[in-house]
Each structure stands twice: as structure tokens, then as C-alpha cells.
Design a protein around this motif. Structure first.
Motif, PDB file in Angstrom:
ATOM      1  N   MET A  16       0.828  -1.204   0.000  1.00  0.00           N
ATOM      2  CA  MET A  16       0.000   0.000   0.000  1.00  0.00           C
ATOM      3  C   MET A  16       0.866   1.258   0.000  1.00  0.00           C
ATOM      4  SD  MET A  16      -2.960  -1.097   2.729  1.00  0.00           S
ATOM      5  CE  MET A  16      -3.883  -2.615   2.521  1.00  0.00           C
ATOM      6  N   SER A  19       2.384   1.759  -3.438  1.00  0.00           N
ATOM      7  CA  SER A  19       1.391   2.224  -4.416  1.00  0.00           C
ATOM      8  C   SER A  19       1.056   3.696  -4.204  1.00  0.00           C
ATOM      9  CB  SER A  19       0.112   1.383  -4.303  1.00  0.00           C
ATOM     10  OG  SER A  19       0.347   0.059  -4.715  1.00  0.00           O
ATOM     11  N   GLY A 131      -1.287  -2.130  -6.600  1.00  0.00           N
ATOM     12  CA  GLY A 131      -2.382  -1.173  -6.455  1.00  0.00           C
ATOM     13  C   GLY A 131      -3.674  -1.650  -7.069  1.00  0.00           C
ATOM     14  N   ILE A 154      -4.831   2.471  -3.594  1.00  0.00           N
ATOM     15  CA  ILE A 154      -4.346   1.133  -3.238  1.00  0.00           C
ATOM     16  C   ILE A 154      -5.110   0.012  -3.930  1.00  0.00           C
ATOM     17  CG2 ILE A 154      -3.512   1.897  -0.985  1.00  0.00           C
ATOM     18  CD1 ILE A 154      -6.020   0.593   0.262  1.00  0.00           C
TER      19      ILE A 154
END
Length: 297
Positions: A16, A19, A131, A154
Motif C-alpha cells: 500500500m 502504491s 495497487g 491502493i
């Protein structure tokens, strides 16, 4: 530049963070593990020293934590996120927890003017890094437009399920089906192998027939080659999710005749010390009971 906090720099949190940074967000991250903090620093995130510190730096915070107790501590603890987040802030909880805890976090946040959304995800570390996660959202629908850009940072597929806790219900149901299919694959492939049918050919038949499923494409190689130590999604995590699923089903007075049996198979695998292995290691329980192996290696 938009600022976003991320609490929990594990396999999912790392993806996360990567991304979000790639999409131009300024990321403030926290994890109690020094190695995780160092990883975040090296990727370009700014590391905070507590959940409360993250709350001082960002008005939108994504949490990715291992279970209900940790979520509650991170949000409501003495040095927790809710102690410092300003009214009008948002918490997007990507952890997989029970619906009741999610609703408590929602109510506690609401009392402080903080919008809490349960946002459990599917797609694993690879999906987090790319993502492309599927995100299941529960919370106040009127505030949904404000968080969509961050969720898109994300994930790819975003589903609003309803009021607080609904996202967690969807995630637990989803993972129960994944667990059941995994165990069923292990059983069927063990039968085939013991009867003399090449498991790879049998898997190819399933892939082209009505038994086609994504579980086979994702976890199939581990099952077919017996490489259960190559963890995609840990057995410990699936065991936790099945425990939460069974509890949720009982609260709704729904019998878990299938899920309950499969949950016991994961319990057995965990008792055998396989918790850190991939969740597909549940198939080894059937293999051992049958005195057979799927893999030829």
C-alpha cells in the motif's frame, strides 16, 4: 501533495505504501518493528513514532493490522490514533476483523467527528504492490466520495457494502469460500493422485471445466508441487479469518456445516506447526490422513 497515513508496515502495508508513493501521495507511516520502519524510510515514506503521531500529520489514515485487539489498541490506546486525529478526519481500516469491533470503532470515531470505514481487502501482497486490490467498504455512505481517491490509491475494484461492519462481513464470507475451495482442491487432487491420475492433468481439467476457480490459479502451484512453505497468504491469517467467520455466523444463527468442518482442518494444520506456511498447507492434512501426496517430487 496529498498526505496519507499508513499504520502497519507488514506484507500488505508495504504494498500500500509503495502504491501510494508511486501515485504521488506523501506518506506518513508507523510500525513498531524497526526493520519495517527502515523499509518505509528507504522507500520515501516519513516514519512516525506512534499511531498518535500519524494522527497529527495526516487527515486520512489507512490501517493494515493483524487482528481486532491490535486495531482497538492502535485506535483507542493511550497513544492511539483517535487521541490526535482532528474532527473531519478519516480512518480506512484495511485489516480483517470481526464486524462487532468494526462497529465499535465506527461509533468511537463518530463521537470525535472521525469517519471510520471498515475496508478489508482481497488480492494479497501482490495486489497491494500493484495497487489492484479489491476493497470491501462499510461505513457512512454520505462520506464515501471523500475517501474514494485514497481507496483508488491502493485498489482497483471498490465495493460499498453498506453500514459499518458490512465490509468485514463480506471479507469473512469471501475468505470462508476461498478456504473451502482450497480444502476441496486438496481432497480431490489427493483422490486423483492416489487413484493414479496425474494431478497436473486433473487440475487442467478443472481449470477448463465447471470447477474452474481462481483459487486453483493462485494457490494451485503450491498444492501441486507441495511447496506449502512458499507463503502467499499465511495459514495463521486464514485460521484467524475462519474463526471470525464462524463467530459471525453463530451470531446470525446460521449453521456452518461446511465452513465449520474446513475451519477444523485449518485448526489441525495450525496445531501441526504449519501456521507460518501458506494457507494451502491445509491440503497436507488430507494428504497425511490418506497416506498419500499430491506432489510427485
Amino acid at each position: 501533495m496529498n498526505a496519507v497515513g499508513v499504520i502497519g508496515i507488514g506484507a500488505m502495508g508495504k504494498g500500500m505504501i509503495g502504491s501510494l508513493l508511486q501515485k504521488g501521495y506523501r506518506v506518513f507511516a508507523y510500525d513498531p518493528i524497526p526493520a519495517a520502519q527502515q523499509w518505509a524510510k528507504e522507500r520515501g515514506a516519513e516514519v512516525a513514532d506512534s499511531p498518535a503521531a500519524v494522527g497529527r500529520m495526516a487527515g486520512v489514515v489507512i490501517t493494515s493490522l493483524p487482528g481486532p485487539a491490535v486495531v482497538e489498541q492502535v485506535l483507542l490506546g493511550a497513544d492511539g490514533l483517535y487521541a490526535t486525529l482532528a474532527s473531519g478526519s478519516y480512518v480506512l481500516d484495511a485489516s480483517t476483523i470481526d464486524p462487532a469491533t468494526a462497529r465499535r470503532m465506527y461509533q468511537s470515531g463518530r463521537e470525535k467527528g472521525i469517519a471510520y470505514f471498515d475496508c478489508p481487502v482481497s488480492g494479497g501482497p501482490a495486489g497491494a504492490a500493484a495497487g489492484t486490490l479489491t476493497i470491501m467498504v462499510g461505513g457512512d455512505e454520505s462520506k464515501l466520495p471523500e475517501i474514494i481517491p485514497y481507496l483508488q490509491g491502493i485498489g482497483k475494484e471498490i465495493f460499498y457494502l453498506g453500514e459499518s461492519g458490512s465490509g468485514q462481513v463480506a471479507k469473512l464470507c469471501h475468505n470462508s469460500v476461498v478456504a473451502v475451495i482450497t480444502a476441496a482442491l486438496g481432497e480431490a487432487l489427493t483422490v486423483g493422485a492416489k487413484a493414479g491420475v496425474d494431478p497436473h492433468k486433473l487440475a487442467a481439467v478443472m481449470d477448463k471445466g465447471s470447477a474452474h476457480n481462481r483459487v486453483l490459479s493462485i494457490f494451485g502451484p503450491n498444492i501441486l508441487y507441495g511447496t506449502y512453505e512458499k507463503t502467499i497468504f499465511s495459514l495463521d491469517h486464514m485460521h484467524k479469518d475462519l474463526t471470525l467467520y464462524t463467530k459471525a455466523a453463530q451470531e446470525q444463527q446460521v449453521p456452518v456445516l461446511v465452513g465449520g468442518t474446513v475451519s477444523q482442518m485449518y485448526e489441525a494444520a495450525k496445531a501441526q506447526g504449519k501456521g507460518a506456511w501458506d494457507s494451502s498447507a491445509v491440503c497436507s492434512v488430507t494428504e497425511e490422513l490418506a497416506h498419500a501426496t499430491i506432489s510427485k517430487s
